[in-house]
Design a protein around this motif. Structure first.
Motif, mmCIF file in Angstrom:
data_model
loop_
_atom_site.group_PDB
_atom_site.id
_atom_site.type_symbol
_atom_site.label_atom_id
_atom_site.label_comp_id
_atom_site.label_asym_id
_atom_site.label_seq_id
_atom_site.Cartn_x
_atom_site.Cartn_y
_atom_site.Cartn_z
ATOM 1 N N ASP A 56 0.841 -1.197 0.000
ATOM 2 C CA ASP A 56 0.000 0.000 0.000
ATOM 3 C C ASP A 56 0.880 1.252 0.000
ATOM 4 O O ASP A 56 0.643 2.211 -0.760
ATOM 5 C CB ASP A 56 -0.902 -0.025 1.244
ATOM 6 N N ALA A 57 1.925 1.228 0.838
ATOM 7 C CA ALA A 57 2.827 2.388 0.924
ATOM 8 C C ALA A 57 3.536 2.618 -0.409
ATOM 9 O O ALA A 57 3.715 3.765 -0.841
ATOM 10 C CB ALA A 57 3.850 2.160 2.039
ATOM 11 N N TYR A 58 3.931 1.540 -1.050
ATOM 12 C CA TYR A 58 4.650 1.642 -2.335
ATOM 13 C C TYR A 58 3.761 2.307 -3.384
ATOM 14 O O TYR A 58 4.207 3.214 -4.105
ATOM 15 C CB TYR A 58 5.047 0.238 -2.765
ATOM 16 N N LEU A 59 2.509 1.876 -3.451
ATOM 17 C CA LEU A 59 1.586 2.457 -4.437
ATOM 18 C C LEU A 59 1.248 3.903 -4.091
ATOM 19 O O LEU A 59 1.155 4.758 -4.975
ATOM 20 C CB LEU A 59 0.309 1.610 -4.517
ATOM 21 N N ARG A 60 1.068 4.187 -2.801
ATOM 22 C CA ARG A 60 0.803 5.572 -2.408
ATOM 23 C C ARG A 60 2.010 6.455 -2.719
ATOM 24 O O ARG A 60 1.858 7.611 -3.119
ATOM 25 C CB ARG A 60 0.476 5.644 -0.910
ATOM 26 N N ALA A 61 3.189 5.916 -2.491
ATOM 27 C CA ALA A 61 4.397 6.688 -2.799
ATOM 28 C C ALA A 61 4.461 6.992 -4.296
ATOM 29 O O ALA A 61 4.815 8.105 -4.691
ATOM 30 C CB ALA A 61 5.635 5.908 -2.354
ATOM 31 N N PHE A 62 4.111 6.004 -5.099
ATOM 32 C CA PHE A 62 4.133 6.218 -6.548
ATOM 33 C C PHE A 62 3.149 7.322 -6.951
ATOM 34 O O PHE A 62 3.474 8.195 -7.761
ATOM 35 C CB PHE A 62 3.811 4.919 -7.279
ATOM 36 N N ARG A 63 1.966 7.267 -6.349
ATOM 37 C CA ARG A 63 0.960 8.282 -6.682
ATOM 38 C C ARG A 63 1.380 9.672 -6.196
ATOM 39 O O ARG A 63 0.924 10.680 -6.728
ATOM 40 C CB ARG A 63 -0.396 7.899 -6.068
ATOM 41 N N SER A 64 2.234 9.723 -5.182
ATOM 42 C CA SER A 64 2.673 11.015 -4.623
ATOM 43 C C SER A 64 4.066 11.407 -5.125
ATOM 44 O O SER A 64 4.653 12.365 -4.624
ATOM 45 C CB SER A 64 2.718 10.924 -3.091
ATOM 46 N N TRP A 65 4.586 10.666 -6.061
ATOM 47 C CA TRP A 65 5.981 10.841 -6.497
ATOM 48 C C TRP A 65 6.270 12.278 -6.924
ATOM 49 O O TRP A 65 7.352 12.803 -6.678
ATOM 50 C CB TRP A 65 6.260 9.867 -7.630
ATOM 51 N N ASP A 66 5.275 12.923 -7.532
ATOM 52 C CA ASP A 66 5.516 14.294 -8.003
ATOM 53 C C ASP A 66 5.557 15.302 -6.851
ATOM 54 O O ASP A 66 5.921 16.452 -7.049
ATOM 55 C CB ASP A 66 4.462 14.709 -9.033
ATOM 56 N N ARG A 67 5.175 14.855 -5.655
ATOM 57 C CA ARG A 67 5.227 15.764 -4.508
ATOM 58 C C ARG A 67 6.436 15.498 -3.607
ATOM 59 O O ARG A 67 6.647 16.192 -2.621
ATOM 60 C CB ARG A 67 3.935 15.650 -3.675
ATOM 61 N N PHE A 68 7.201 14.468 -3.949
ATOM 62 C CA PHE A 68 8.395 14.147 -3.154
ATOM 63 C C PHE A 68 9.445 15.239 -3.375
ATOM 64 O O PHE A 68 9.686 15.656 -4.510
ATOM 65 C CB PHE A 68 8.928 12.782 -3.584
ATOM 66 N N ASP A 69 10.073 15.685 -2.279
ATOM 67 C CA ASP A 69 10.995 16.823 -2.390
ATOM 68 C C ASP A 69 12.380 16.429 -2.896
ATOM 69 O O ASP A 69 13.263 17.282 -3.048
ATOM 70 C CB ASP A 69 11.106 17.564 -1.060
ATOM 71 N N GLY A 70 12.615 15.140 -3.120
ATOM 72 C CA GLY A 70 13.886 14.731 -3.723
ATOM 73 C C GLY A 70 15.048 14.604 -2.773
ATOM 74 O O GLY A 70 16.180 14.424 -3.196
ATOM 75 N N THR A 71 14.790 14.660 -1.466
ATOM 76 C CA THR A 71 15.930 14.617 -0.546
ATOM 77 C C THR A 71 16.236 13.201 -0.066
ATOM 78 O O THR A 71 17.215 12.599 -0.506
ATOM 79 C CB THR A 71 15.687 15.530 0.664
ATOM 80 N N ASP A 72 15.403 12.669 0.817
ATOM 81 C CA ASP A 72 15.690 11.368 1.434
ATOM 82 C C ASP A 72 14.538 10.411 1.124
ATOM 83 O O ASP A 72 13.533 10.379 1.829
ATOM 84 C CB ASP A 72 15.852 11.558 2.943
ATOM 85 N N VAL A 73 14.714 9.632 0.073
ATOM 86 C CA VAL A 73 13.612 8.786 -0.393
ATOM 87 C C VAL A 73 13.267 7.714 0.637
ATOM 88 O O VAL A 73 12.118 7.307 0.781
ATOM 89 C CB VAL A 73 13.955 8.171 -1.772
ATOM 90 N N ARG A 74 14.282 7.259 1.360
ATOM 91 C CA ARG A 74 14.046 6.219 2.357
ATOM 92 C C ARG A 74 13.161 6.755 3.490
ATOM 93 O O ARG A 74 12.194 6.114 3.898
ATOM 94 C CB ARG A 74 15.382 5.738 2.913
ATOM 95 N N ALA A 75 13.516 7.931 3.989
ATOM 96 C CA ALA A 75 12.727 8.538 5.072
ATOM 97 C C ALA A 75 11.302 8.808 4.595
ATOM 98 O O ALA A 75 10.330 8.598 5.339
ATOM 99 C CB ALA A 75 13.379 9.837 5.540
ATOM 100 N N TRP A 76 11.183 9.233 3.355
ATOM 101 C CA TRP A 76 9.865 9.547 2.801
ATOM 102 C C TRP A 76 9.014 8.269 2.705
ATOM 103 O O TRP A 76 7.850 8.243 3.136
ATOM 104 C CB TRP A 76 10.070 10.170 1.423
#
Lengths: 173, 175
Positions: A56-76
């Motif tokens: 679920d987290a993986y799919l939500r992360a994919f859907r939110s990928w354009d909002r990720f700030d690009g710093t620490d993907v693991r923490a995100w």
């Protein structure tokens, strides 16, 4: 540069430059997936639940990928997953309470049963904060951001969690 | 408890927690992303599947036995009061850790090397590998182990895809 800063820099990805690119998402996020599942097993105590929450987290992360700030993907990714895990635990406890059953813990570690039992005796948020701090090296401020609680609350969880583990592992001197 | 004791305790706890997490099941595959098919990740490796399956079968039983002895009953070699307390071997390359151990009199070392890709499955089975050898590998993250009753030392080296290192060296490049 401190070791923590060095670690943070090493975690930094170029994800911000590749918004919306599924290949970039998989390249950045996939390497963390197995460790995420393992972390969720420790937090949830249930392998099947851990796999479900991780997916679920993986799919939500994919859907939110354009909002990720690009710093620490693991923490995100961990932030998304741990919040889902806490919500799941709240729902599970309500359901188990309604039917009068105790919390199941279906995965156990035969190699270090004392540590597993001591860790399992902590509540999920304390357990998560301890793992993020002691194993991953995140600061209390970073953990506070990840778990949406004040830094002081994280400090309290970690302090009480460490004390409980020392006590349960017979290391209180 | 002194500040030094707490530091050693944290290092010990970090190592034990990292080892505990490493043993937790983590072979589940991420889901296919919406709108795309999963890539044929087995296309090349299927040709090697029989050999890899044999390797997994041959090593897993021994690995489980040794891992089960790693922590239980044997304090970590870097724990407070142990011969190499606070040595930070987790930040060394395996050859450097071996040299450090030898310099302190520990020449009988069992190197347990964890390898493979935790995301891969071969015929539905975990495709990670665990092998034991008497010499350190050239690369990998060292997970400091314990001194066993016979005076030998067991050390784990994590070479798996996505390995991160433990303790102070989490997130550093693989030595």
């Amino acid at each position: 540069m401190t070791s923590i800063e060095t670690t943070a820099a090493a975690r930094t990805t170029r994800a911000a430059a590749s918004k919306g690119d599924p290949d970039a998402f998989e390249a950045a996020v996939r390497p963390h997936y197995a460790n995420l599942v393992r972390r969720l097993v420790l937090v949830l105590g249930d392998e099947r639940d851990a796999e479900d929450i991780a997916q679920d987290a993986y799919l939500r992360a994919f859907r939110s990928w354009d909002r990720f700030d690009g710093t620490d993907v693991r923490a995100w990714l961990y932030t998304i997953a741990l919040r889902l895990a806490f919500n799941h635990l709240r729902g599970r406890r309500r359901w188990l309470s309604a039917i009068g059953r105790v919390e199941p813990r279906t995965w156990s570690d035969p190699s270090d049963p004392d540590l597993w039992a001591a860790l399992g005796a902590l509540d999920a948020r304390t357990r998560s904060a301890l793992l993020l701090n002691i194993v991953d090296g995140y600061t209390q401020a970073e953990i506070g951001t990840m778990l949406s609680v004040p830094e002081g609350t994280v400090a309290s969880w970690i302090s009480r969690g460490r004390a409980a583990l020392r006590r349960d592992l017979g290391r209180d001197r | 408890m002194t500040e030094g004791d707490e530091m050693y305790d944290d290092l010990d706890l970090s190592t034990r927690l990292a080892a505990l997490e490493m043993r937790a099941p983590g072979t589940a595959q991420p889901p296919s992303l919406p709108g795309r098919r999963r890539r044929g990740r087995f296309a090349i490796s299927m040709a090697m599947a029989p050999a890899l399956v044999l390797a997994v079968v041959a090593t897993s039983a021994g690995a489980a036995a040794v891992v089960s002895n790693l922590v239980r009953g044997y304090p970590g070699i870097q724990n407070a009061g142990q011969p190499l307390a606070g040595a930070h071997m987790e930040c060394m390359s395996p050859p450097d850790a071996a040299a450090f151990l030898a310099a302190h009199g520990f020449t009988d070392v069992d190197w347990q090397i964890e390898g493979g890709d935790p995301n891969e499955k071969i015929n539905g089975q975990d495709a990670t590998t665990s092998v034991h050898q008497a010499v350190p590998p050239a690369h990998g993250f060292v997970v400091p182990g314990s001194i066993l009753d016979d005076g030998s030392v067991i050390m784990i080296v994590d070479q798996r895809v996505g390995a991160t290192g433990v303790g102070d060296c989490f997130g550093q490049p693989m030595p």
